[in-house]
Design an enzyme around this catalytic site. Structure first.
Site, short mmCIF file in Angstrom:
data_model
loop_
_atom_site.label_atom_id
_atom_site.label_comp_id
_atom_site.label_asym_id
_atom_site.label_seq_id
_atom_site.Cartn_x
_atom_site.Cartn_y
_atom_site.Cartn_z
N LYS A 35 -3.20 -22.10 -34.97
CA LYS A 35 -4.58 -22.48 -34.62
C LYS A 35 -4.77 -22.42 -33.11
O LYS A 35 -3.79 -22.40 -32.35
CB LYS A 35 -4.86 -23.89 -35.15
CG LYS A 35 -3.97 -24.96 -34.55
CD LYS A 35 -4.12 -26.30 -35.29
CE LYS A 35 -3.19 -27.34 -34.70
NZ LYS A 35 -3.12 -28.55 -35.54
N TYR A 253 -9.49 -32.20 -1.25
CA TYR A 253 -10.67 -33.06 -1.37
C TYR A 253 -10.29 -34.53 -1.33
O TYR A 253 -9.28 -34.94 -1.92
CB TYR A 253 -11.37 -32.81 -2.71
CG TYR A 253 -12.12 -31.50 -2.76
CD1 TYR A 253 -13.22 -31.27 -1.93
CD2 TYR A 253 -11.74 -30.50 -3.63
CE1 TYR A 253 -13.92 -30.07 -1.98
CE2 TYR A 253 -12.43 -29.30 -3.70
CZ TYR A 253 -13.52 -29.09 -2.86
OH TYR A 253 -14.19 -27.92 -2.92
N MET A 301 -10.76 -26.21 -7.86
CA MET A 301 -11.14 -25.28 -8.91
C MET A 301 -10.27 -24.02 -8.88
O MET A 301 -9.85 -23.51 -9.93
CB MET A 301 -12.62 -24.88 -8.76
CG MET A 301 -13.10 -23.98 -9.86
SD MET A 301 -14.81 -23.47 -9.65
CE MET A 301 -15.70 -24.89 -10.22
#
Ligand SMILES: *Cc1c(COP(=O)(O)O)cnc(C)c1O
Length: 357
Positions: A35, A253, A301
């Site tokens: 799956k 950050y 990111m």
């Protein structure tokens, strides 16, 4: 090769892990759990590599159909999901085993089977309380389905809620509950075990086992004497920049990491948009040229900072292994309050994929 983030899947590792399951469960058939795009490893690539499996378990109908359309003729089990009448007709037509897990699915499956045969896995909720029928409804459903000549195979199935610890009272209660329900129709086949159960509790192996994570090389129990599994996925990314920082300078950050000594920081070209966990905190290991560096600062990111002060020579363009044979995904997962399953399935489209036979 302009990308900076890569997933490399070694198919021979998955095949060898299947042999490990085979050796442990000599009397069981194996329903390899593929799956979620084979836990992020690639549905068709993995299914083709696992030709010697007895079947494949998926969680969505479209995954089952993708296997059939690719010419896979193995048994395919669709685990508990929503199944309307059209979906069930499709399962009959494409010879997909279905899971009867509540009263609605039992009724619909019984009626579809009278039109066109089906193989049915009847799921008992033995204590996990996710999907499955409670004991009394399970026994009633078993009477209904075993009397239906369109049900050409009936498998009694359950799933354990214990993750990792296979010695709990909850586990024993689930086993007991299953044994009592199965005893009302012992001619049905049985299937209880996921990876953790089949490793730690031989009595759960039954007619079919349903290993998932261990095929991809992670032992959900952490470590088991005499059991060697090979991690099949390596997530790596190139060093895109290197800088030297004085004591007291911060990285990333919100300045979540500050150097306590003169430090060398490598900026690695993979971030949470590639599937690296944003919650991997300071100190999460990353492997570079034979040494372990550690995440410094907030995962961005597109990149992460890694303290490579103790890693020896590292150059821009070198590849850091974020998890793989050099560094277990479960270890990275521990640092991010998650599990290897979630890391594997979270790798995004942006990452370049390569397969090695
Ligand atoms: C996902 C799943 C498995 C496989 O579990 P692993 O822990 O990956 O071995 C087995 N059975 C069911 C019902 C599942 O949903």
């Amino acid at each position: 090769m302009n990308n900076t983030a890569f997933v490399r899947v070694t198919l021979s590792a998955i095949r060898e892990n299947l042999s490990v399951v085979r050796a442990l469960c000599k009397n069981s058939r194996i329903m390899a759990t593929v799956k979620a795009n084979a836990y992020g490893h690639g549905l068709l690539e993995v299914a083709n590599a696992l030709e010697s499996s007895d079947g494949f378990a998926v969680a969505r109908l479209h995954e089952a159909l993708d296997l059939r359309r690719a010419g896979i003729e193995h048994r395919i089990l669709l685990l508990g999901t929503l199944l309307d009448e059209a979906a069930l007709a499709t399962c009959s037509r494409f010879n997909i085993d279905v899971t009867a897990h509540d009263s609605i699915s039992v009724t619909r499956i019984a009626s579809q089977a009278t039109r066109m045969p089906l193989r049915v896995w009847l799921k008992l909720d033995s204590g996990m309380h996710r999907v499955g029928l409670p004991p009394r409804a399970f026994v009633e459903a078993d009477h209904l389905l075993s009397a239906n000549t369109g049900v050409i195979e009936l498998v009694h199935m359950t799933h354990f809620s214990s993750a990792g610890d296979m010695t709990t009272d909850a586990m024993d209660r689930q086993l007991q509950c299953f044994a009592e329900c199965h005893a009302t129709n012992p001619r049905a086949h049985t299937s209880l075990a996921n990876s953790a159960a089949l490793i730690a509790r031989p009595e759960t192996r039954g007619d079919w086992v349903r290993p998932g994570i261990m095929l991809y090389g992670d032992n959900p129990l952490g470590f088991t004497e005499g059991l060697t599994l090979k991690p099949a996925m390596r997530l790596s990314a190139r060093v895109i920049a290197i800088r030297d920082l004085a004591t007291g300078e911060s990285v990333g950050y919100n300045s979540l990491w500050t150097s306590e000594r003169p430090s060398r920081i490598a900026t690695i070209g993979a971030g949470y948009a590639d599937g690296y966990p944003r919650h991997a905190g300071n100190g999460t290991p990353a492997w570079l040229n034979g040494h372990f560096g550690s995440v410094a600062g907030r995962v961005s990111m597109d990149s992460i900072g890694v303290d490579i002060t103790d890693c020896g020579p590292v150059n821009v363009g070198d590849e850091a292994v974020l998890w793989g044979p050099e560094l277990p995904a479960s270890k990275v997962a521990d640092h991010a309050s998650t599990i290897s399953y979630a890391l594997f399935t979270a790798v995004t489209q942006r990452v370049t994929r390569e397969y090695r036979a």
